[in-house]
Enzyme design. Sequence first.
Site, PDB file in Angstrom:
ATOM      1  CE  LYS A  44      32.576  42.285  42.991  1.00  0.00           C
ATOM      2  NZ  LYS A  44      33.650  41.443  42.400  1.00  0.00           N
ATOM      3  CB  CYS A 131      35.216  35.099  45.424  1.00  0.00           C
ATOM      4  SG  CYS A 131      36.344  36.515  45.553  1.00  0.00           S
TER       5      CYS A 131
HETATM    6  O1  LIG Z   1      37.962  39.758  43.682  1.00  0.00           O
HETATM    7  C1  LIG Z   1      36.756  39.735  43.332  1.00  0.00           C
HETATM    8  O2  LIG Z   1      35.868  40.528  43.722  1.00  0.00           O
HETATM    9  C2  LIG Z   1      36.390  38.613  42.415  1.00  0.00           C
HETATM   10  N1  LIG Z   1      37.249  38.375  41.383  1.00  0.00           N
HETATM   11  C3  LIG Z   1      37.084  37.320  40.532  1.00  0.00           C
HETATM   12  O3  LIG Z   1      37.878  37.099  39.592  1.00  0.00           O
HETATM   13  N2  LIG Z   1      36.030  36.476  40.714  1.00  0.00           N
HETATM   14  C4  LIG Z   1      35.139  36.661  41.710  1.00  0.00           C
HETATM   15  O4  LIG Z   1      34.185  35.847  41.837  1.00  0.00           O
HETATM   16  C5  LIG Z   1      35.316  37.777  42.595  1.00  0.00           C
HETATM   17 CL1  LIG Z   1      34.154  38.035  43.856  1.00  0.00          CL
END
Ligand SMILES: O=C(O)c1[nH]c(=O)[nH]c(=O)c1Cl
Length: 313
Positions: A44, A131
């Site tokens: 993650k 993100c």
């Molecule tokens: O809301 C998120 O954690 C998230 N959600 C996404 O769809 N892509 C990302 O790179 C991330 Cl970091």
Amino acid sequence: ADLSTSIAGVKLPNLLLNASGVNCRYENELQQLLDSSAGSLVTKSATLNSRDGNPEPRYAPLAGQIGSINSMGLPNQGYEYYLEYAKKFDYNNGKPLFISLAGMSLADNKAMCEAFRDANLPCVLEINFSCPNLPGKPQLGYDMEAMEAALKVLAPIIGKPFGIKLPPYFDIAHFDQAAAIFNKFDNIAYVTCINSVGNGLAIDWESETALIKPKDGFGGLGGLMVLQTSLANVNAFYRRLNNGKQVIACGGVTSGKEAFLHILAGASAVQIGTQLQEEGTGVFERVSKELQEIMAAKGYKNVEEFRGKVKTL
Ligand SMILES: O=C(O)c1[nH]c(=O)[nH]c(=O)c1Cl
């Protein structure tokens, strides 16, 4: 058929792996990926400090199994958790380890990259420039100058092959501009296309309510509904990147068919997100089998025989 591949100098026995963010926040989830048929795993995206992320509900599958929406808000254990994991990781287990970093600032990304550099580990860094779910934070991947400035700082620190997680682009000029930037950095070994399609809005027609709570229901779209955008981004960078830079596909893979299409578009490896979230880690065995059946039916013995060979009219 042989599904192995090499990325950034590491060998994956199977070109399928998870998309960062799905089933990869905690050590037990990462172990599930190691125990699955996936050929590798990515953690993650990590920030300097641990984060709880956005209020729930923050993920939802879309009706008709067409995809998903998420606004997780970067919930993670903080980069030191993943650094420790990378220090303990058994690099002789046969599957390489990718570490995703998503600093909230260039200073944070710099600090995290320096810590991984100093640890001198065989894991491969994937810098997340995309993100879409941090309130008030524009995606770095959509700011070409800021992305280049960040790479000028981070690439020398990382000092070895690494990857970048990109947002989807929708304008040929942006493919041109982004690829021209990446081609300036010798140690950018690959780009992962795509991250979720940012700031969609899913509404339940019966309750007349948004499916997720954060940001008035706005969140990143994934799953089968983003397949064609993902194929385009994979192929656009496959055509534009030079010096052996590779593309990892992410977006819309629900079966061997979409994995096959991504390889035709130019992908060296294929990440699975929404379908992993919905089906569990058995998805890797199923998609591998389906891909091998397609290759056998078409007479392909390995993926090099058709990677990037999509035909045009
Ligand atoms: O809301 C998120 O954690 C998230 N959600 C996404 O769809 N892509 C990302 O790179 C991330 Cl970091």
